[in-house]
Design a protein around this motif. Structure first.
Motif, PDB file in Angstrom:
ATOM      1  N   SER A  43     -32.178  14.205  10.635  1.00 20.66           N
ATOM      2  CA  SER A  43     -31.878  14.890  11.838  1.00 20.66           C
ATOM      3  C   SER A  43     -30.607  14.849  12.335  1.00 20.66           C
ATOM      4  O   SER A  43     -30.142  15.676  13.131  1.00 20.66           O
ATOM      5  CB  SER A  43     -33.003  14.258  13.030  1.00 20.66           C
ATOM      6  OG  SER A  43     -32.662  12.837  13.215  1.00 20.66           O
ATOM      7  N   ASN A  45     -29.145  12.031  13.829  1.00 15.94           N
ATOM      8  CA  ASN A  45     -29.022  11.298  15.036  1.00 15.94           C
ATOM      9  C   ASN A  45     -29.342   9.951  14.620  1.00 15.94           C
ATOM     10  O   ASN A  45     -29.736   9.576  13.446  1.00 15.94           O
ATOM     11  CB  ASN A  45     -29.818  11.618  16.203  1.00 15.94           C
ATOM     12  CG  ASN A  45     -31.465  11.349  15.855  1.00 15.94           C
ATOM     13  OD1 ASN A  45     -31.671  10.213  15.439  1.00 15.94           O
ATOM     14  ND2 ASN A  45     -32.349  12.356  15.961  1.00 15.94           N
ATOM     15  N   SER A 115     -26.691   8.226  23.593  1.00 13.21           N
ATOM     16  CA  SER A 115     -26.491   9.448  23.348  1.00 13.21           C
ATOM     17  C   SER A 115     -25.050  10.085  22.794  1.00 13.21           C
ATOM     18  O   SER A 115     -25.084  10.822  22.079  1.00 13.21           O
ATOM     19  CB  SER A 115     -27.464  10.536  24.126  1.00 13.21           C
ATOM     20  OG  SER A 115     -26.809  10.673  25.209  1.00 13.21           O
ATOM     21  N   LYS A 126     -31.451  10.025  20.627  1.00 10.13           N
ATOM     22  CA  LYS A 126     -32.013  10.741  21.712  1.00 10.13           C
ATOM     23  C   LYS A 126     -32.500   9.916  22.818  1.00 10.13           C
ATOM     24  O   LYS A 126     -32.761  10.260  23.922  1.00 10.13           O
ATOM     25  CB  LYS A 126     -33.317  11.638  21.206  1.00 10.13           C
ATOM     26  CG  LYS A 126     -32.983  12.741  20.119  1.00 10.13           C
ATOM     27  CD  LYS A 126     -33.655  13.281  19.552  1.00 10.13           C
ATOM     28  CE  LYS A 126     -33.664  14.632  18.779  1.00 10.13           C
ATOM     29  NZ  LYS A 126     -34.564  15.197  18.088  1.00 10.13           N
ATOM     30  N   SER A 161     -42.243  13.192  18.168  1.00  5.40           N
ATOM     31  CA  SER A 161     -41.463  13.744  19.274  1.00  5.40           C
ATOM     32  C   SER A 161     -42.222  14.419  20.492  1.00  5.40           C
ATOM     33  O   SER A 161     -41.965  14.144  21.570  1.00  5.40           O
ATOM     34  CB  SER A 161     -40.497  14.845  18.732  1.00  5.40           C
ATOM     35  OG  SER A 161     -41.446  15.947  18.048  1.00  5.40           O
ATOM     36  N   SER A 164     -43.015  11.645  22.523  1.00  2.10           N
ATOM     37  CA  SER A 164     -41.969  11.016  23.368  1.00  2.10           C
ATOM     38  C   SER A 164     -41.639  12.067  24.552  1.00  2.10           C
ATOM     39  O   SER A 164     -41.400  11.426  25.800  1.00  2.10           O
ATOM     40  CB  SER A 164     -40.651  11.274  22.564  1.00  2.10           C
ATOM     41  OG  SER A 164     -40.907  10.302  21.392  1.00  2.10           O
ATOM     42  N   VAL A 203     -34.093  12.696  28.163  1.00  3.19           N
ATOM     43  CA  VAL A 203     -35.076  12.666  26.918  1.00  3.19           C
ATOM     44  C   VAL A 203     -35.641  14.005  26.543  1.00  3.19           C
ATOM     45  O   VAL A 203     -35.448  14.443  25.231  1.00  3.19           O
ATOM     46  CB  VAL A 203     -36.162  11.555  27.039  1.00  3.19           C
ATOM     47  CG1 VAL A 203     -37.122  11.838  25.851  1.00  3.19           C
ATOM     48  CG2 VAL A 203     -35.829  10.271  27.267  1.00  3.19           C
ATOM     49  N   LEU A 206     -32.612  16.262  25.211  1.00  3.75           N
ATOM     50  CA  LEU A 206     -32.192  15.917  23.764  1.00  3.75           C
ATOM     51  C   LEU A 206     -33.399  16.270  22.894  1.00  3.75           C
ATOM     52  O   LEU A 206     -33.133  16.265  21.565  1.00  3.75           O
ATOM     53  CB  LEU A 206     -31.800  14.523  23.779  1.00  3.75           C
ATOM     54  CG  LEU A 206     -30.605  14.010  24.549  1.00  3.75           C
ATOM     55  CD1 LEU A 206     -30.410  12.734  24.745  1.00  3.75           C
ATOM     56  CD2 LEU A 206     -29.396  14.752  23.735  1.00  3.75           C
ATOM     57  N   HIS A 207     -34.505  16.592  23.240  1.00  2.00           N
ATOM     58  CA  HIS A 207     -35.441  16.995  22.146  1.00  2.00           C
ATOM     59  C   HIS A 207     -35.824  18.636  22.195  1.00  2.00           C
ATOM     60  O   HIS A 207     -36.780  19.031  21.662  1.00  2.00           O
ATOM     61  CB  HIS A 207     -36.986  16.331  22.587  1.00  2.00           C
ATOM     62  CG  HIS A 207     -36.941  14.926  22.226  1.00  2.00           C
ATOM     63  ND1 HIS A 207     -36.465  13.715  22.840  1.00  2.00           N
ATOM     64  CD2 HIS A 207     -37.726  14.459  21.199  1.00  2.00           C
ATOM     65  CE1 HIS A 207     -36.722  12.734  22.134  1.00  2.00           C
ATOM     66  NE2 HIS A 207     -37.608  13.123  21.088  1.00  2.00           N
ATOM     67  N   ASN A 210     -36.505  19.818  18.809  1.00  2.00           N
ATOM     68  CA  ASN A 210     -37.798  19.512  18.612  1.00  2.00           C
ATOM     69  C   ASN A 210     -38.989  20.660  19.335  1.00  2.00           C
ATOM     70  O   ASN A 210     -39.974  20.725  18.589  1.00  2.00           O
ATOM     71  CB  ASN A 210     -38.264  18.201  18.963  1.00  2.00           C
ATOM     72  CG  ASN A 210     -37.252  17.026  18.404  1.00  2.00           C
ATOM     73  OD1 ASN A 210     -36.227  16.823  18.785  1.00  2.00           O
ATOM     74  ND2 ASN A 210     -37.749  16.484  17.162  1.00  2.00           N
TER      75      ASN A 210
END
Length: 230
Positions: A43, A45, A115, A126, A161, A164, A203, A206-207, A210
């Motif tokens: 990914s 990250n 991040s 993330k 994800s 999360s 959060v 940053l997803h 996803n």
């Protein structure tokens, strides 16, 4: 002078939280153990999930301990700074903010540091583990409830994800309920809830990639092999 105390507490807490957050254990571990950079894989990250997929369980456990540990250190330092600078500053001074507000502020900036780390070219992870570590240190009961929700979701879907994102969205609500149940004052409730909402928004933002994969049905499920016949 009272406003100066509040500003000083906020600035010191933000700076310390950001610098602690900028220590990327995923990158450090990948460089020390594998002479590699985890951000060049998967990914892209520095989070635990990418470390696990790239290097395995040992590296993932070490990354988890480091990322959770730095967030716990950040919130404890933030609480200490608020308590030291905003308590006992004069008989006429009534501190409007509980030291827990310093913990929440430190958590936000620890996540920002994670991040966008100053020590690693502003490219990090993330912040889910960092946020989870902060929640555990500040509100263990809330964290336990959210962990239970995450585990149920993960058992059903095996999509990290998604879990999360769900617990991030629920975090401000759970915090608000917990603070009200414990009789916190209005200023502390407002400050803490806003901080939690900011953490949750970070959060979820940053997803966003996803979320797109979730919409398309292509998001990674834990345990599946990538590019297996596709």
């Amino acid at each position: 002078m009272n406003i100066l105390h509040i500003l000083a507490a906020c600035l010191l807490t933000a700076l310390s939280g950001y610098l602690l957050g900028s220590i990327l254990f995923g990158v450090l571990i990948s460089k020390v153990l594998y002479n590699d950079d985890v951000r060049s894989h998967g990914s892209g990250n520095a989070g635990m999930t990418n470390v696990l997929r790239t290097y395995g369980k040992l590296a993932a456990v070490l990354t988890t301990l480091g990322d959770v540990g730095k967030s716990v250190a950040a919130v404890r330092l933030g609480r200490f700074i608020f308590d030291a600078l905003l308590s006992g500053t004069g008989a006429a001074w009534q501190n409007p903010l509980d030291p827990v507000c310093g913990a929440y502020l430190a958590a936000i900036f620890c996540m920002i540091g994670h991040s966008r780390p100053i020590f690693f070219g502003f490219k990090g992870g993330k912040g889910v583990l960092v946020g989870a570590g902060a929640a555990l240190a500040i509100e263990p009961l809330v964290c336990a409830v959210l962990l239970g929700i995450f585990l149920v979701e993960f058992a059903i879907t095996r999509i990290v994800s998604l879990g999360s994102i769900i617990i991030a969205a629920l975090y401000p609500v759970a915090t608000l309920i917990n603070l009200l149940a414990h009789g916190a004052d209005a200023a502390t409730v407002a400050f803490s809830t806003v901080c939690c909402a900011i953490m949750a928004a970070m959060v979820i933002w940053l997803h966003r990639s996803n979320i797109e994969r979730l919409k398309n049905g292509t998001e990674y499920r834990f345990g599946e092999k990538k590019n297996s016949g596709k």
